[in-house]
Design a protein around this motif. Structure first.
Motif, mmCIF file in Angstrom:
data_model
loop_
_atom_site.group_PDB
_atom_site.id
_atom_site.type_symbol
_atom_site.label_atom_id
_atom_site.label_comp_id
_atom_site.label_asym_id
_atom_site.label_seq_id
_atom_site.Cartn_x
_atom_site.Cartn_y
_atom_site.Cartn_z
ATOM 1 N N GLN A 412 0.864 -1.233 -0.003
ATOM 2 C CA GLN A 412 0.123 0.064 0.017
ATOM 3 C C GLN A 412 0.918 1.263 0.000
ATOM 4 O OE1 GLN A 412 -0.538 -2.365 2.482
ATOM 5 N NE2 GLN A 412 0.217 -1.307 4.446
ATOM 6 N N VAL A 413 0.016 2.374 -0.410
ATOM 7 C CA VAL A 413 0.974 3.602 -0.401
ATOM 8 C C VAL A 413 -0.149 4.477 0.226
ATOM 9 C CG1 VAL A 413 1.383 5.648 -1.841
ATOM 10 C CG2 VAL A 413 2.145 3.511 -2.550
ATOM 11 N N VAL A 414 0.364 5.227 1.252
ATOM 12 C CA VAL A 414 -0.457 5.884 2.421
ATOM 13 C C VAL A 414 0.172 7.475 2.629
ATOM 14 C CG1 VAL A 414 -1.758 5.906 4.508
ATOM 15 C CG2 VAL A 414 -1.186 3.676 3.425
ATOM 16 N N ASP A 415 -0.933 8.302 2.349
ATOM 17 C CA ASP A 415 -0.627 9.545 2.550
ATOM 18 C C ASP A 415 -0.291 10.060 4.115
ATOM 19 O OD1 ASP A 415 -0.479 12.457 2.349
ATOM 20 O OD2 ASP A 415 -2.043 12.712 1.190
ATOM 21 N N TRP A 416 0.813 10.648 4.361
ATOM 22 C CA TRP A 416 1.292 10.883 5.657
ATOM 23 C C TRP A 416 0.503 12.031 6.272
ATOM 24 C CZ3 TRP A 416 4.251 12.150 1.713
ATOM 25 C CH2 TRP A 416 4.247 13.535 0.970
ATOM 26 N N ARG A 417 -0.248 12.800 5.157
ATOM 27 C CA ARG A 417 -1.277 13.928 5.734
ATOM 28 C C ARG A 417 -2.641 13.161 6.100
ATOM 29 N NH1 ARG A 417 0.595 17.066 0.323
ATOM 30 N NH2 ARG A 417 -0.323 14.882 -0.344
ATOM 31 N N LEU A 418 -3.420 13.824 6.604
ATOM 32 C CA LEU A 418 -4.750 13.374 6.897
ATOM 33 C C LEU A 418 -5.810 13.775 5.970
ATOM 34 C CD1 LEU A 418 -4.555 13.702 10.836
ATOM 35 C CD2 LEU A 418 -3.927 11.805 9.391
ATOM 36 N N ASP A 419 -5.324 13.950 4.678
ATOM 37 C CA ASP A 419 -6.462 14.321 3.718
ATOM 38 C C ASP A 419 -7.445 12.978 3.389
ATOM 39 O OD1 ASP A 419 -5.532 16.722 3.517
ATOM 40 O OD2 ASP A 419 -4.301 16.146 1.484
ATOM 41 N N ARG A 420 -8.744 13.078 3.713
ATOM 42 C CA ARG A 420 -9.449 11.673 3.584
ATOM 43 C C ARG A 420 -9.849 11.723 2.045
ATOM 44 N NH1 ARG A 420 -7.893 12.189 8.659
ATOM 45 N NH2 ARG A 420 -8.937 11.001 10.280
ATOM 46 N N ARG A 421 -9.467 10.390 1.517
ATOM 47 C CA ARG A 421 -9.874 10.133 0.153
ATOM 48 C C ARG A 421 -11.237 9.255 0.201
ATOM 49 N NH1 ARG A 421 -4.588 11.295 0.122
ATOM 50 N NH2 ARG A 421 -3.671 11.979 -1.737
ATOM 51 N N GLY A 422 -12.021 9.530 -0.930
ATOM 52 C CA GLY A 422 -13.221 8.570 -1.082
ATOM 53 C C GLY A 422 -13.834 8.922 -2.433
ATOM 54 N N PRO A 423 -15.048 8.334 -2.779
ATOM 55 C CA PRO A 423 -15.509 8.369 -4.073
ATOM 56 C C PRO A 423 -16.095 9.644 -4.350
ATOM 57 C CG PRO A 423 -16.907 6.864 -2.677
ATOM 58 C CD PRO A 423 -15.835 7.268 -1.807
ATOM 59 N N PHE A 424 -16.459 10.485 -3.525
ATOM 60 C CA PHE A 424 -17.284 11.703 -4.036
ATOM 61 C C PHE A 424 -16.623 13.000 -3.600
ATOM 62 C CE2 PHE A 424 -20.404 8.459 -2.026
ATOM 63 C CZ PHE A 424 -20.965 8.333 -2.969
ATOM 64 N N GLY A 425 -16.752 14.072 -4.546
ATOM 65 C CA GLY A 425 -16.241 15.304 -4.455
ATOM 66 C C GLY A 425 -17.037 16.273 -3.895
ATOM 67 N N ASP A 426 -18.235 15.975 -3.509
ATOM 68 C CA ASP A 426 -19.219 16.941 -2.923
ATOM 69 C C ASP A 426 -19.545 16.503 -1.476
ATOM 70 O OD1 ASP A 426 -20.709 14.645 -3.534
ATOM 71 O OD2 ASP A 426 -22.428 15.639 -4.483
ATOM 72 N N ALA A 427 -18.841 16.067 -0.807
ATOM 73 C CA ALA A 427 -19.213 16.041 0.570
ATOM 74 C C ALA A 427 -19.209 17.171 1.544
ATOM 75 C CB ALA A 427 -18.053 14.867 1.365
ATOM 76 N N ALA A 428 -20.182 17.178 2.279
ATOM 77 C CA ALA A 428 -20.074 18.518 3.332
ATOM 78 C C ALA A 428 -19.241 18.017 4.548
ATOM 79 C CB ALA A 428 -21.726 18.334 3.449
ATOM 80 N N ALA A 429 -18.065 17.941 4.246
ATOM 81 C CA ALA A 429 -17.259 17.422 5.525
ATOM 82 C C ALA A 429 -16.404 18.801 5.997
ATOM 83 C CB ALA A 429 -16.268 16.470 5.141
ATOM 84 N N PRO A 430 -16.155 18.697 7.246
ATOM 85 C CA PRO A 430 -15.393 19.776 7.985
ATOM 86 C C PRO A 430 -13.889 19.479 7.785
ATOM 87 C CG PRO A 430 -16.002 18.111 9.725
ATOM 88 C CD PRO A 430 -16.760 17.791 8.477
#
Length: 677
Positions: A412-430
């Motif tokens: 696996q390759v894992v980002d050391w930053r805490l950007d959350r990746r997922g299938p949507f680009g329009d999440a209402a996330a804080p």
């Protein structure tokens, strides 16, 4: 405050929160509106530690203890929250609220909010976090503490003196066994304070340093389970840091010896299982699932991510007692082989450096979260595609020494930053998030569901031999190495990638077509991905149940790990597994009779996108159990009888049994002096 005033205040705050959620997001890395207003009010803080940190970009640590957003606010966040209802519910009003409190000192460190945020003339480390001090920084989560310790209280001292550190043990001449615990000792001092110590080792003078511990308190000692990399030229390096990130270092004066880990049948070493991708400590810190459950759980068990994941074998992969047993056996057979297993069964533990010893002896409760939220949603596609992959992936990939060229073996390759990746680009996330096509692909799952033994390489059709031991395999590809599990490859070479009509697996997909692993094992449902009342209701929400065929293990985990699991979630998962198995194949029975005899013709059709059974061979078998009864309900014929109390399957002459049995290839048999087969 009167009851009516309280009600009015609560209503105002609720209106603000609803309005903020309703404003949506600016882009895939969008900011919470309050965060946006903060940087509009203080543009000079843009790009500072208040904005981005090495371990988490676009964080919410100005107002929250949890830098990913949500949860309890720090003193500055509480002050902002209290002031906002007094101003218009828009960006300008929020800025006015922040300016109204900027002469206060919410965290009580003797410096006003304005000084901490903007005064870069009189202080050398500003902007600093106006809600954090050394007294409350222990409440912080979601960030590497080393990123913020120098930015809590303004200082003008300009400390430039680095700490002094001396490695005391090992310092040359010692002999330490691989896989066994030994104590590294050091002495570190500073003119102010040593805030953290990092430890490294190398096994040859011309090799790179490998981190073995990060961010240790300056206690002067650390127990190290020595990596099983035999050498006569090992050295340890220590790096001490102070509060403003000044560093001092020291290296063992002489070489010490690492001896081969004793006891196993096959003298493999950790080098035999080295693979490219993110390595221990490359991915920074991880959080357990409770950091996500505040928003992503507790609102609708039918669709919410947390409840369904808690029951899954993905979430229980490091609690599975059968896996733990096989790990012990593997370690008895081949030293350090457990490292390969831990990559996928506890990726957070492996990446956090707790995979030594390789029998899992250092694994913690957070590591037993196994394939958890914080791991999956920080995974990066190792094969960058321009215009498809998030641009941020380029920085992650460029930082690695070696990149996987495929999707297998826990590379696996894992980002050391805490950007959350997922299938949507329009999440209402804080929290910061990125749309990731990789998370919608079967290749994402192939990372851990195409497994090979890197010690053995192909020398002929169905024939594998052990390569030179104590060195990394020349290639890590499923076509060249000894198969252990081939679920992803089985799917890849089936008709499923082109799309198959299978409405029984397709969930909400209107056309009933399934193509990827996620289409069946994370079927689309209708609902919201979090508890925000303004979160978008999706008809294509991926259900985080990750259901496979294991219906038994969920029923025993509460006995094995009481207090660590959710019995209700596990019971629901067991029922889903039974349902999945019932749909995995169709059975067509045709009976014909002649002269009192009955012939039963049974046709079994595999409805899955991979072999049935699939997975690792020793853990899967399917058989046909046939029982014939007479008019008095007496058994007159039986084949495939199974005793669930003993686990014994009767191997009668008519038994039809589907299983894979690894054998000894001619090359391997010759090397071991045993008979092939």
């Amino acid at each position: 405050m009167s009851r009516s005033a309280c009600a009015q205040f609560s209503a105002q705050v609720f209106a603000v929160l609803v309005a903020l959620a309703a404003t949506g997001v600016e882009d895939a890395t969008a900011r919470n509106p309050i965060r946006t207003s903060f940087f509009n009010a203080y543009p000079s803080a843009e790009g500072s530690r208040l904005d981005d940190l090495p371990s988490i970009s676009g964080h919410c640590g100005v107002c929250h203890y949890d830098f990913t957003g949500g949860g309890e606010r720090n003193p500055y966040g509480l002050a902002v929250e209290a002031e906002i209802p007094n101003y218009p519910n828009n960006d300008q009003g929020r800025q006015q609220a922040m300016h109204a409190i900027e002469n206060g000192d919410s965290d009580g460190d003797g410096y006003s909010e304005l000084v901490e945020i903007t005064d870069t003339v009189n202080y050398t480390n500003t902007p600093t976090f106006s809600g954090l001090t050394p007294d409350n920084v222990d409440q912080v989560s979601g960030v590497d503490p080393n990123d913020i310790l120098a930015y809590l209280v303004p200082t003008s001292e300009g400390d430039v003196e680095p700490p002094q550190i001396t490695i005391l043990v090992p310092n040359g001449g010692e002999s330490w066994e691989g896989g066994s615990p030994y104590t590294i000792q050091w002495n570190a001092t500073d003119n102010v304070e040593v805030t953290a110590v990092d430890l490294f080792y190398r096994d040859e003078a011309d090799e790179e340093w490998t981190m073995i511990a990060r961010g240790l308190a300056n206690t002067g000692s650390h127990e190290w389970f020595v990596l099983n990399t035999p050498t006569a030229a090992a050295r340890v390096r220590g790096v001490a840091r102070d509060a403003v990130s000044n560093e001092g270092e020291d290296v063992s004066d002489g070489d010490f010896t690492i001896l081969l880990e004793p006891g196993a049948l096959v003298p493999t070493t950790l080098r035999d299982f080295e693979q490219p991708g993110s390595q221990p400590f490359d991915a920074g810190r991880f959080e357990d699932h409770t950091a996500c459950s505040d928003c992503h759980g507790g609102y609708d068990p039918a669709v919410e991510p947390v409840f369904n994941w808690q029951g899954s074998m993905m979430g229980q992969a490091m609690r599975d007692p059968l896996f733990i047993a096989t790990l012990i056996v593997a370690e008895q057979d081949a030293s350090s082989s457990g490292d390969l297993c831990l990559r996928c069964h506890t990726p957070m533990g492996w990446l956090s450096g707790r995979s030594t010893p390789t029998d899992g002896g250092q694994i913690t409760a957070i590591d037993r979260d196994a394939v958890s939220c914080d791991f999956c949603h920080r995974m990066v596609d190792p094969v960058y595609e321009e215009g498809v992959s998030p641009p941020q992936d380029q920085e992650v990939l460029a930082a690695l020494d070696g990149l996987p060229d495929g999707f297998s073996n826990g590379m696996q390759v894992v980002d050391w930053r805490l950007d959350r990746r997922g299938p949507f680009g329009d999440a209402a996330a804080p929290h910061p998030f990125l749309e990731s096509p990789f998370h919608q692909s079967a290749e994402f799952c192939g990372t851990c569901h195409d497994v090979s033994n890197p010690v053995f390489h192909k020398v002929g059709e169905g024939d594998y031999e052990a390569g030179p031991l104590d060195e990394e395999a020349e290639t890590i590809t499923s076509e060249e190495l000894l198969p252990v599990e081939r679920t992803y490859s089985e799917w890849l070479h089936s008709d499923f990638p082109a799309g198959i009509y299978a409405p029984e697996f397709a969930g909400n997909k209107p056309d009933g077509i399934v193509a990827t692993c996620q289409d069946c094992h994370m079927r689309d449902v209708e609902g919201t991905g979090c508890d925000d009342p303004d979160a978008p209701v999706r008809a294509d929400l991926p259900l985080h149940d990750l259901t496979g065929g294991n219906s038994w293990v969920p029923t025993i985990l509460d006995q094995v790990f009481p207090g660590e699991v959710d019995p209700a979630a596990l019971a629901a998962a067991s029922a889903r597994a039974v349902s999945m198995l019932e749909k995995a194949a169709s059975l067509d029975l045709a009976l014909t009779g002649d002269n009192g005899a009955i012939r039963a013709d049974l046709t079994i059709l595999n409805r899955t996108g991979h072999k049935l059974p699939t997975g690792y061979p020793e853990g899967r078998r399917i058989w046909v159990h046939v029982v014939a009864r007479d008019d008095a309900d007496q058994v007159v014929y039986e084949s495939g009888a199974y005793d669930p109390a003993t686990g014994v399957l009767d191997h009668d002459a008519d038994l039809v049994l589907y299983e894979a049995k690894p054998g000894l290839s001619p090359a391997l048999a010759g090397a071991l002096g045993l008979e092939a087969g």
